[in-house]
Every structure is written in structure tokens, then in C-alpha cells.
Design an enzyme around this catalytic site. Structure first.
Site, PDB file in Angstrom:
ATOM      1  N   SER A  21       0.826  -1.207   0.000  1.00 49.23           N
ATOM      2  CA  SER A  21       0.000   0.000   0.000  1.00 49.23           C
ATOM      3  C   SER A  21       0.864   1.262   0.000  1.00 49.23           C
ATOM      4  O   SER A  21       0.590   2.229  -0.725  1.00 49.23           O
ATOM      5  CB  SER A  21      -0.922   0.012   1.222  1.00 49.23           C
ATOM      6  N   ARG A 120     -13.787  -7.057 -11.016  1.00 47.12           N
ATOM      7  CA  ARG A 120     -13.867  -6.381  -9.719  1.00 47.12           C
ATOM      8  C   ARG A 120     -14.694  -5.106  -9.804  1.00 47.12           C
ATOM      9  O   ARG A 120     -14.656  -4.390 -10.805  1.00 47.12           O
ATOM     10  CB  ARG A 120     -12.456  -6.090  -9.185  1.00 47.12           C
ATOM     11  N   SER A 165     -13.444   1.202   2.838  1.00 45.29           N
ATOM     12  CA  SER A 165     -12.470   0.852   1.810  1.00 45.29           C
ATOM     13  C   SER A 165     -11.444   1.960   1.664  1.00 45.29           C
ATOM     14  O   SER A 165     -11.796   3.098   1.311  1.00 45.29           O
ATOM     15  CB  SER A 165     -13.168   0.633   0.460  1.00 45.29           C
ATOM     16  N   ASP A 313      -7.117  -8.549   4.478  1.00 45.28           N
ATOM     17  CA  ASP A 313      -6.192  -9.267   3.597  1.00 45.28           C
ATOM     18  C   ASP A 313      -5.552 -10.475   4.281  1.00 45.28           C
ATOM     19  O   ASP A 313      -4.990 -11.349   3.608  1.00 45.28           O
ATOM     20  CB  ASP A 313      -5.095  -8.335   3.094  1.00 45.28           C
ATOM     21  N   ARG A 344     -12.646 -14.899  -2.029  1.00 46.69           N
ATOM     22  CA  ARG A 344     -11.764 -15.555  -1.067  1.00 46.69           C
ATOM     23  C   ARG A 344     -12.509 -16.402  -0.046  1.00 46.69           C
ATOM     24  O   ARG A 344     -11.890 -17.242   0.605  1.00 46.69           O
ATOM     25  CB  ARG A 344     -10.855 -14.520  -0.384  1.00 46.69           C
ATOM     26  N   ARG A 386      -2.502 -14.160  -2.214  1.00 45.19           N
ATOM     27  CA  ARG A 386      -2.684 -14.473  -0.794  1.00 45.19           C
ATOM     28  C   ARG A 386      -3.202 -15.904  -0.595  1.00 45.19           C
ATOM     29  O   ARG A 386      -2.890 -16.532   0.418  1.00 45.19           O
ATOM     30  CB  ARG A 386      -3.609 -13.447  -0.138  1.00 45.19           C
TER      31      ARG A 386
END
Length: 426
Positions: A21, A120, A165, A313, A344, A386
Site C-alpha cells: 500500500s 472487480r 475501503s 487481507d 476468497r 494471498r
């Protein structure tokens, strides 16, 4: 393919790659600043390299030598109209934050990415930027890429975000810096605040009050030196490995411990894990520390509410760790997992079950029953970095050998992951 064998012990002193980030933002803000920005500890993963490539296409001179990057900033209006589309690769951070930046520019640009990015949701960023006056279009009325943006002549807004977010918040704040008046964003829970901290490091005045952040239009950024700490999201995989393999201990140096990102530390401690912060300091407005981690007997817990944005995450590897905790672990309020690089929730459940884990999906999370014996399996990362790493960590605690297919996805955020695992595993 990445092959992982059961570890007898995890030990050593290590560093993880730079924070993803912060690396993204250092390049972006450096490009928009007046003067030169020097970046140390830059994450050389695929996502951050996509950000560099996009700004080079807009005429910004960027020199990169391994994890050292020099950005020759040209100010807010030094960007040039790109002659072809801007390819963000797999990076949601790049496309969403750049949407806010491009909304301020007096030219036309088109952004697109890979197959994952094409799925997305983008309207969460597009809608508020349109309210500010930007002309943005895309598939399904701006819900999906490619995004076509013609910016300029923006008006500040007071935006109530339906989701917590950092990408949405950051896009609006960046647009607000060149909008008329004041722009504010209020979130239901506080998301990671790297943008606010780094804007202040670059000389911008940012007003914060609880879950509301405000900026005034017309502010300039000044180039500076940025030292990027290690990414706590990457450190999370090593923390989990230590917790799962008996007799293990590890010192992870130079990790960013921003309070909006340390949900993983809180979760591990709630589960009974021994994790100590040492050598705490502040670098470029960001708190940094070394993490001393020791194997512990873990107990299942419930994770929900405002803790979720602080560890969103890390949920894949927390789920892995929960298979080795006594009792039930329940993860709620994590619908955001469905719109990551993969869904996920579904992916973690399907891949963990291959090891023999007892895990059940729910509408907004999952339930993991522990403690279970894991058996090595063949895993598909589904192109999600991930997921690939989380399942590799499961392999360290599983009998036999685990094979991670499509392991190249791991380079998105953790170049050298396989070599580091080999270094610390006994």
C-alpha cells in the site's frame, strides 16, 4: 509449482518485502509532487510495478534499482495524456487510486487490467467521482473495466461511503485535492489510513475526526524521501507459520504496525499467541516495529465488526491458522472477501478442504473447527497471491508434501517468498 514439505521448526531473523500500500502511494504522490521523491524499501512486486509503468506512460521519469526508486515529480498538472491505454495488471489499488488522480486531469485516459480486474467492482469509486464532476464510463455503466476518464473542473463533496475501503476513500481524497472547496469521506468503520498519513508527509493538510477525513482543494505536494517499512500483510504468513509449527520462534524486523493494519496482531493475541513488538519507532508518519513471535497453543475465537477492515487481507492465513487452534473460529462481516482477486470465501474453503480441514462457508465469512490434522495436497492459487501463500503455510503444518500450482501469483506482493520459507524452515 511451489513444493512445500512439513516443517519441524521455524526460526531465524528475517525481513519481509516493503509494504504494498505504501509503495503504491509513494510512487503516485511522488509523481504528483513538486521536485524529486526518493523511495527506499519499495516493493518490487507485479502490482507496484504496474503503478510505475502507468506513470511512465504519462510522462513521469522514474528510475528503479531493485528496491530504490527515484521519482521526478512534475506537480499536479505535469502529467501528459497517455497515447495508449493504461494497463494496471492485477492491481486494484492502482486502478482505484488512479481513478481519483485522473479525475483531476484535463485530458482523456483509459485504464484496464487483467481478467481478475475485469471482474472487480469499480462503481464504488466511479459513482462519487461522477458526483464531483468527472466524466467516467465503463462496462455496465461504469461497474467494470475498461474505465474511460475525462477529468477536471471538480467540486468537493461530502461522501458517506457504504463500505470501509481505503481505495474508495483515497480516490475521493485525491480528487478532492484539486476540487473546489472541501471534500470529506465518512466510512462505517475506519479503513487503513496510509493515504492520510503519506499526504501529511508530503506537506498536505488533512483533517481527521473519527471515521471522517477532510481535505481542502488546491493543495500541492512537495517531493521528499520515503522509507517503506515491511508489509504486515506479508509478515502475517510468517506469524502463522510460527504459531502452527511447535518449537518455532522468529524475529521479523522493520514491519509497519499502522493501527489500521494490525488486526492480525490483535487476532493472534486473542487466540493466545505470543507476539511482542520491540524497537518501536515512527518513520514518515508511519509506526514501525520489529515483531518477536513464539509458537503458542491457540484457541478459536470470533472475528467480526470493526476488526475486519483491519485484517481483511490476512483472513486467508488466519483461516489456515485456525485449523490448528482448539475449538471453533468464526469469521463474520467479511463480505468484502468476495470481491478480492478471487472470491476468497469460496477459494479458502475449497482449498483448505483439500488438506482435510473442517471449514464451512457462510454468507459473510466462514467457520473453522479445530484442531485438525492436515495432510499435504495439491492446491491451485487461482491466480490469487494471498491464497497461494496461505496454502503454502498450511503445507508447513501438513504431513507429506504440498504442491502450489500457479505459484507465480505470489510475486504480486511477496517476491522471494519460496526462498524465504526454505531459509526459515528446519
Amino acid at each position: 509449482m511451489l513444493r512445500v514439505k512439513q516443517a519441524k521448526q521455524i526460526e531465524g531473523t528475517v525481513r519481509v518485502p516493503g509494504d504494498k500500500s505504501i509503495s503504491h502511494r509513494a510512487v503516485m504522490f511522488g509523481a504528483l509532487a513538486n521536485g524529486t521523491t526518493q523511495i527506499e524499501g519499495f516493493l518490487t512486486g507485479a502490482d507496484c510495478l504496474s503503478t510505475i509503468a502507468c506513470f511512465r506512460k504519462m510522462g513521469i521519469e522514474i528510475e528503479q534499482k531493485e528496491d530504490r526508486v527515484t521519482v521526478q515529480g512534475k506537480g499536479w498538472y505535469g502529467l501528459q495524456e497517455p497515447s495508449s491505454y493504461l494497463d494496471v495488471g492485477n492491481s486494484g489499488t492502482t486502478i482505484r487510486l488512479m481513478s481519483g488522480i485522473l479525475a483531476t486531469q484535463p485530458f482523456h485516459a483509459v485504464m484496464e487490467g487483467d481478467e481478475s480486474i475485469a471482474k472487480r467492482p469499480m462503481r464504488r469509486v466511479v459513482a462519487p467521482l461522477r458526483q464531483m464532476g468527472a466524466k467516467i464510463d465503463g462496462r455496465k455503466e461504469g461497474e467494470y473495466t475498461p474505465l474511460s476518464i475525462r477529468g477536471g473542473d471538480l467540486q468537493g463533496i461530502e461522501y458517506q461511503s457504504p463500505v470501509a475501503s481505503a481505495q474508495v476513500k483515497s480516490a475521493i481524497l485525491l480528487a478532492g485535492l484539486q476540487a473546489k472547496g472541501v471534500t470529506s469521506v465518512t466510512e462505517p468503520h475506519l479503513s487503513r489510513d496510509h493515504t492520510e498519513r503519506m499526504l501529511q508527509a508530503f506537506g498536505v493538510q488533512v483533517e481527521r475526526d473519527g471515521c471522517t477525513v477532510k481535505v481542502k482543494g488546491g493543495q500541492e505536494l512537495q517531493g521528499r524521501s520515503i522509507k517503506v517499512p515491511g508489509d504486515i500483510s506479508s509478515a502475517a504468513f510468517l506469524i502463522a507459520a510460527v504459531m502452527m509449527v511447535p518449537g518455532s520462534s522468529l524475529l521479523i524486523e522493520n514491519v509497519g504496525v499502522n493501527p489500521t493494519r494490525t488486526g492480525i496482531i490483535d487476532a493472534v493475541r486473542q487466540m493466545g499467541g505470543k507476539l511482542e513488538l520491540v524497537n518501536e519507532r515512527v518513520v514518515n508518519e508511519e509506526p514501525v516495529a520489529d515483531l518477536r513471535v513464539t509458537h503458542s497453543e491457540l484457541t478459536g475465537i470470533e472475528l467480526s465488526g470493526d476488526l475486519i477492515p483491519r485484517l481483511i487481507d490476512e483472513i486467508p492465513v488466519i483461516a489456515v491458522m485456525a485449523t490448528q487452534a482448539t475449538g471453533r473460529t468464526v469469521i463474520r462481516d467479511a463480505q468484502e472477501l468476495k470481491v478480492k482477486e478471487t472470491d476468497r470465501i469460496a477459494t479458502v474453503v475449497s482449498q483448505l478442504r483439500k488438506f482435510g480441514a473442517n471449514v464451512t462457508p457462510t454468507e459473510d465469512g466462514m467457520i473453522i473447527e479445530g484442531k485438525t490434522v492436515l495432510t499435504g495436497a495439491t492446491i491451485d492459487s487461482m491466480g490469487d497471491h494471498r491464497i497461494g501463500m496461505a496454502m503454502a503455510i498450511a503445507g508447513l503444518a501438513a504431513s507429506g508434501e504440498t504442491v502450489i500450482e500457479n505459484d507465480q501469483a505470489i510475486d504480486v506482493s511477496f517476491p522471494g517468498f519460496a526462498a524465504l520459507l526454505e531459509q526459515i524452515s528446519r
